[in-house]
Design a protein around this motif. Structure first.
Motif, PDB file in Angstrom:
ATOM      1  N   PHE A  29       0.902  -1.043  -0.032  1.00  0.00           N
ATOM      2  CA  PHE A  29      -0.037  -0.083  -0.013  1.00  0.00           C
ATOM      3  C   PHE A  29       0.950   1.177   0.035  1.00  0.00           C
ATOM      4  CE2 PHE A  29      -2.762   3.128   1.923  1.00  0.00           C
ATOM      5  CZ  PHE A  29      -3.696   3.182   1.353  1.00  0.00           C
ATOM      6  N   GLY A  32      -2.229   4.698  -2.536  1.00  0.00           N
ATOM      7  CA  GLY A  32      -3.625   4.173  -2.164  1.00  0.00           C
ATOM      8  C   GLY A  32      -4.619   4.709  -3.334  1.00  0.00           C
ATOM      9  N   THR A  33      -4.280   5.606  -4.191  1.00  0.00           N
ATOM     10  CA  THR A  33      -5.251   6.051  -5.022  1.00  0.00           C
ATOM     11  C   THR A  33      -5.964   5.018  -5.876  1.00  0.00           C
ATOM     12  OG1 THR A  33      -3.646   6.672  -6.688  1.00  0.00           O
ATOM     13  CG2 THR A  33      -4.320   8.450  -5.198  1.00  0.00           C
ATOM     14  N   ASP A  34      -5.017   3.763  -6.401  1.00  0.00           N
ATOM     15  CA  ASP A  34      -5.730   2.817  -6.893  1.00  0.00           C
ATOM     16  C   ASP A  34      -6.211   1.643  -6.080  1.00  0.00           C
ATOM     17  OD1 ASP A  34      -6.603   1.090  -9.265  1.00  0.00           O
ATOM     18  OD2 ASP A  34      -4.839   0.350  -9.571  1.00  0.00           O
ATOM     19  N   LEU A  36      -7.438   1.691  -2.846  1.00  0.00           N
ATOM     20  CA  LEU A  36      -8.633   1.888  -2.211  1.00  0.00           C
ATOM     21  C   LEU A  36      -9.741   1.388  -3.293  1.00  0.00           C
ATOM     22  CD1 LEU A  36      -9.699   3.191   0.421  1.00  0.00           C
ATOM     23  CD2 LEU A  36      -7.112   3.553  -0.069  1.00  0.00           C
ATOM     24  N   SER A  37      -9.526   1.991  -4.152  1.00  0.00           N
ATOM     25  CA  SER A  37     -10.731   1.496  -5.392  1.00  0.00           C
ATOM     26  C   SER A  37     -10.905  -0.152  -5.651  1.00  0.00           C
ATOM     27  CB  SER A  37     -10.435   2.263  -6.647  1.00  0.00           C
ATOM     28  OG  SER A  37     -10.501   3.512  -6.554  1.00  0.00           O
ATOM     29  N   LEU A  39     -10.072  -2.350  -3.768  1.00  0.00           N
ATOM     30  CA  LEU A  39     -10.489  -2.761  -2.270  1.00  0.00           C
ATOM     31  C   LEU A  39     -11.836  -2.508  -2.130  1.00  0.00           C
ATOM     32  CD1 LEU A  39      -7.624  -1.808   0.257  1.00  0.00           C
ATOM     33  CD2 LEU A  39      -8.038  -4.073  -0.339  1.00  0.00           C
ATOM     34  N   LYS A  40     -12.333  -1.466  -2.379  1.00  0.00           N
ATOM     35  CA  LYS A  40     -13.802  -1.327  -2.261  1.00  0.00           C
ATOM     36  C   LYS A  40     -14.626  -1.936  -3.070  1.00  0.00           C
ATOM     37  CE  LYS A  40     -13.010   3.532  -0.565  1.00  0.00           C
ATOM     38  NZ  LYS A  40     -13.078   5.029  -1.172  1.00  0.00           N
ATOM     39  N   ASP A  41     -14.057  -2.077  -4.391  1.00  0.00           N
ATOM     40  CA  ASP A  41     -14.786  -2.737  -5.417  1.00  0.00           C
ATOM     41  C   ASP A  41     -14.659  -4.499  -5.219  1.00  0.00           C
ATOM     42  OD1 ASP A  41     -15.887  -0.356  -6.247  1.00  0.00           O
ATOM     43  OD2 ASP A  41     -14.122  -0.367  -7.849  1.00  0.00           O
ATOM     44  N   ALA A 101      -4.537  12.354 -13.920  1.00  0.00           N
ATOM     45  CA  ALA A 101      -5.583  12.526 -12.789  1.00  0.00           C
ATOM     46  C   ALA A 101      -5.634  14.046 -12.303  1.00  0.00           C
ATOM     47  CB  ALA A 101      -5.201  11.559 -11.595  1.00  0.00           C
ATOM     48  N   LEU A 105      -5.319  14.112  -6.565  1.00  0.00           N
ATOM     49  CA  LEU A 105      -4.522  12.569  -6.693  1.00  0.00           C
ATOM     50  C   LEU A 105      -3.136  12.608  -7.017  1.00  0.00           C
ATOM     51  CD1 LEU A 105      -7.664  10.842  -8.713  1.00  0.00           C
ATOM     52  CD2 LEU A 105      -6.925  10.288  -6.546  1.00  0.00           C
ATOM     53  N   ARG A 106      -2.845  13.616  -7.575  1.00  0.00           N
ATOM     54  CA  ARG A 106      -1.281  13.780  -7.856  1.00  0.00           C
ATOM     55  C   ARG A 106      -0.537  13.954  -6.704  1.00  0.00           C
ATOM     56  NH1 ARG A 106      -3.196  16.705 -12.773  1.00  0.00           N
ATOM     57  NH2 ARG A 106      -2.651  18.842 -11.652  1.00  0.00           N
ATOM     58  N   ASN A 107      -1.227  14.400  -5.510  1.00  0.00           N
ATOM     59  CA  ASN A 107      -0.572  14.611  -4.321  1.00  0.00           C
ATOM     60  C   ASN A 107      -0.371  13.323  -3.535  1.00  0.00           C
ATOM     61  OD1 ASN A 107      -0.358  17.472  -4.238  1.00  0.00           O
ATOM     62  ND2 ASN A 107      -2.269  17.908  -3.172  1.00  0.00           N
ATOM     63  N   LEU A 108      -1.165  12.471  -3.936  1.00  0.00           N
ATOM     64  CA  LEU A 108      -1.308  11.100  -3.097  1.00  0.00           C
ATOM     65  C   LEU A 108      -0.491  10.151  -3.727  1.00  0.00           C
ATOM     66  CD1 LEU A 108      -4.982  10.679  -1.892  1.00  0.00           C
ATOM     67  CD2 LEU A 108      -3.005  10.859  -0.300  1.00  0.00           C
ATOM     68  N   ARG A 120      -7.813  -0.504 -16.250  1.00  0.00           N
ATOM     69  CA  ARG A 120      -8.962   0.042 -16.226  1.00  0.00           C
ATOM     70  C   ARG A 120     -10.263  -0.745 -16.945  1.00  0.00           C
ATOM     71  NH1 ARG A 120      -8.523   2.779 -11.908  1.00  0.00           N
ATOM     72  NH2 ARG A 120     -10.657   3.483 -12.325  1.00  0.00           N
TER      73      ARG A 120
ATOM     74  N   GLU B  40     -14.829   7.373  -4.458  1.00  0.00           N
ATOM     75  CA  GLU B  40     -13.785   6.936  -5.249  1.00  0.00           C
ATOM     76  C   GLU B  40     -12.634   7.749  -5.824  1.00  0.00           C
ATOM     77  OE1 GLU B  40     -16.076   5.090  -9.034  1.00  0.00           O
ATOM     78  OE2 GLU B  40     -16.230   3.583  -7.373  1.00  0.00           O
ATOM     79  N   ARG B  53      -1.464  19.121   2.334  1.00  0.00           N
ATOM     80  CA  ARG B  53      -1.455  18.694   1.122  1.00  0.00           C
ATOM     81  C   ARG B  53      -3.041  18.525   0.648  1.00  0.00           C
ATOM     82  NH1 ARG B  53       2.080  13.914  -0.753  1.00  0.00           N
ATOM     83  NH2 ARG B  53       0.843  13.034   1.318  1.00  0.00           N
ATOM     84  N   LEU B  54      -3.644  18.807  -0.325  1.00  0.00           N
ATOM     85  CA  LEU B  54      -4.991  18.570  -0.725  1.00  0.00           C
ATOM     86  C   LEU B  54      -5.120  17.132  -1.182  1.00  0.00           C
ATOM     87  CD1 LEU B  54      -7.553  20.134  -1.233  1.00  0.00           C
ATOM     88  CD2 LEU B  54      -6.915  20.201  -3.803  1.00  0.00           C
ATOM     89  N   VAL B  55      -5.755  16.456  -0.475  1.00  0.00           N
ATOM     90  CA  VAL B  55      -6.203  15.135  -0.670  1.00  0.00           C
ATOM     91  C   VAL B  55      -7.613  14.773  -0.669  1.00  0.00           C
ATOM     92  CG1 VAL B  55      -3.988  14.385   0.435  1.00  0.00           C
ATOM     93  CG2 VAL B  55      -5.880  14.301   1.547  1.00  0.00           C
ATOM     94  N   ASN B  56      -8.206  13.656  -1.455  1.00  0.00           N
ATOM     95  CA  ASN B  56      -9.372  13.182  -1.400  1.00  0.00           C
ATOM     96  C   ASN B  56      -9.462  12.259  -0.071  1.00  0.00           C
ATOM     97  OD1 ASN B  56      -8.379  12.928  -4.434  1.00  0.00           O
ATOM     98  ND2 ASN B  56     -10.636  13.376  -4.565  1.00  0.00           N
ATOM     99  N   GLN B  59      -9.695   8.373  -0.351  1.00  0.00           N
ATOM    100  CA  GLN B  59      -8.913   7.492  -0.769  1.00  0.00           C
ATOM    101  C   GLN B  59      -7.710   7.618   0.124  1.00  0.00           C
ATOM    102  OE1 GLN B  59     -10.827   6.592  -3.158  1.00  0.00           O
ATOM    103  NE2 GLN B  59      -8.752   6.243  -4.463  1.00  0.00           N
ATOM    104  N   PHE B  61      -6.641   6.091   3.945  1.00  0.00           N
ATOM    105  CA  PHE B  61      -7.089   5.221   5.175  1.00  0.00           C
ATOM    106  C   PHE B  61      -6.956   6.005   6.609  1.00  0.00           C
ATOM    107  CE2 PHE B  61      -6.478   0.988   2.814  1.00  0.00           C
ATOM    108  CZ  PHE B  61      -7.759   0.774   3.056  1.00  0.00           C
TER     109      PHE B  61
END
Lengths: 328, 154
Positions: A29, A32-34, A36-37, A39-41, A101, A105-108, A120, B40, B53-56, B59, B61
């Protein structure tokens, strides 16, 4: 989402040990951007998640003139997009990061995760017992396949979704893989697995192995490079087709270089015959357009995606001419 | 699991499952200003700042956010003491149903902190990952321009 144990090792040896026997037992991990999805799905359901963000030294960006660029797998996409050295010496990398993205999402999202993300394909992500998930059928072959591959597929016709991989492939990058016994380095194009070899995996990492470094050779003097990504909307989408080009020139001729593609094949793709022809190619509209007519000549489009072939050829031609400063 | 989060400047000791996202933990503990849209990473309604930092938040934990600094839209401003961005969005009429607004405010704040004088194109790109289902983007962009101007003069 299944129940899992969340573990936070502080060095690669421990992380590797925790990874155990493979993805059913444990998965890495990072951003996590991919994950998490997935795992959720319920596309994946490991018993343990190994968060590697606590391992020091995996998010470095180091550039040494003459030696090139070393990137840790935890370098974020934002860091690549904004790094002044990368923007100066490897525009193709910064441009690929720039169209990837959304800002948050680029931050994570991390470079390693971007290279290891899952496809995909809507059958793979959806509730289909498809070939890649251990079933018997690739549903896209006879189903909806507008965004699937036109070359290198069968028996599974996914496309590889990574932008960074396409840019790094054009730059001839290498991947370092940590294993408990030894650390080995392979060219990036050997990192990805074609469906004909194994349709249940996209990369070569075995249980317990971790990508620990990505190395990009020093740019030859005067190197031109760029990334063009065709999306169905202006932003925040995966590539329908993308192309990365890296070359050097002397006068009006290319002296050497490489072009690579996203969105056309199950792995980031290179047309080796075309790349050999690049050396000596005249940078005029006519000769570049003519050369591009032979690109991906082994392509076998599916029922809904024949448009990808002219798209890939035209994107390549316009990118080469644009980088060379030839009016389109 | 249990952990301390620093949310809008206050330490909060919270219990959560290892499967919980930061979004779920925030909403389950009174921070309903953080909205759950797609869950998602596609719509931006759950944006927060994590260590700036900006995050969703859908996404991330919760376990990965323990001991870290989290800023929600309430940490920027409240109804009695609104932030310049919130004030400007209200003034130009950029709030229709309001569901996307907290995420829009966070994205705008993150943009203006790094680029105090953005072009319209830069504002649009900063909102790449934020969806407004009322499609009220024009007013939102206008509001962010107004806020940027006021914040530069302040």
């Amino acid at each position: 989402m299944n129940h899992f144990e969340y573990l936070q090792p502080t060095d690669l040896a421990e992380a590797s040990r925790l990874l155990g026997d493979g993805p059913d037992e444990a998965m890495i991990f990072a951003g996590g951007t991919d994950m998490l999805s997935l795992l959720k799905d319920d596309v994946v359901a490991p018993r343990k998640l190994i968060n590697i963000k606590g391992i020091p030294g995996l998010d470095d960006i180091r550039y040494t003139p003459g030696n090139g660029l070393v990137l840790g797998p935890l370098v974020t996409i934002r860091a690549i997009k904004e790094n002044p050295t990368i923007r100066e010496h490897y525009p193709v990398l910064a441009e690929a990061a720039d169209v990837l993205a959304s800002p948050q999402l680029r931050n994570l999202g991390t470079l390693g995760g971007n290279l290891c993300q899952r496809p995909r394909c809507w059958y793979f992500r959806g509730d289909f017992d498809c070939l890649r998930k251990g079933g018997a059928t690739c549903y896209a072959l006879e189903g909806r396949n507008k965004y699937h591959c036109i070359i290198g597929g069968h028996p599974c016709v996914i496309v590889h979704p990574s932008d960074m991989a396409v840019a790094l492939l054009a730059l001839d990058a290498k991947v370092t893989i940590y294993t408990p016994e030894e650390t080995r380095q392979i060219p990036l194009n050997e990192f990805f697995v074609r469906p004909a070899e194994d349709y249940e995996r996209e990369h070569v990492l075995k249980p317990g192995e971790i990508m620990s470094r990505i190395e990009v050779p020093a740019p030859p003097s005067g190197m031109l490079s760029g990334y063009r990504k065709f999306m169905e909307r202006a932003v925040w989408d995966f590539a329908v087709v993308s192309v990365a080009a890296v070359f050097t020139r002397s006068g009006d001729r290319i002296t050497g270089g490489r072009v690579s593609f996203g969105g056309v094949a199950p792995v980031p793709w290179q047309d080796e015959a075309f790349n050999r022809k690049l050396s000596g190619l005249r940078l005029t509209k006519r000769s570049v357009t003519d050369a591009c007519k032979t690109l991906l000549s082994g392509a076998e489009p599916l029922s809904e995606n024949a448009f990808k072939l002219p798209l890939a050829r035209n994107l390549t031609g316009s990118l080469l001419l644009e980088l060379a400063g030839v009016p389109l | 699991m249990e952990g301390t989060f620093r949310i809008n400047g206050r330490h909060e000791l919270l219990e959560f499952s290892e499967r919980a996202t930061l979004l779920q933990v925030l909403r389950d503990n009174g921070h309903q200003e953080v909205k759950e849209g797609c869950a998602e990473g596609q719509c931006g309604s759950c944006l927060v700042l994590l260590d700036g930092r900006l995050v969703n938040s859908c996404q991330v934990f919760a376990a990965a956010a323990v001991n870290r600094e989290i800023t929600t839209v309430q940490g920027l401003g409240t109804i009695h003491a609104p932030h310049a961005i919130q004030e400007a969005l209200v003034e130009v009429g950029a709030v229709q149903c309001g569901f996307c607004t907290p995420g829009m405010v966070m994205a705008a704040y993150y943009l203006l902190r790094h680029h105090p004088d953005p072009s319209e194109k830069e504002i649009r790109r900063a909102l790449d990952g934020n969806l407004c289902r009322c499609t009220g983007y024009t007013k939102i962009i206008e509001g962010i321009r107004l806020a940027a101007r006021r914040m530069r003069q302040a």
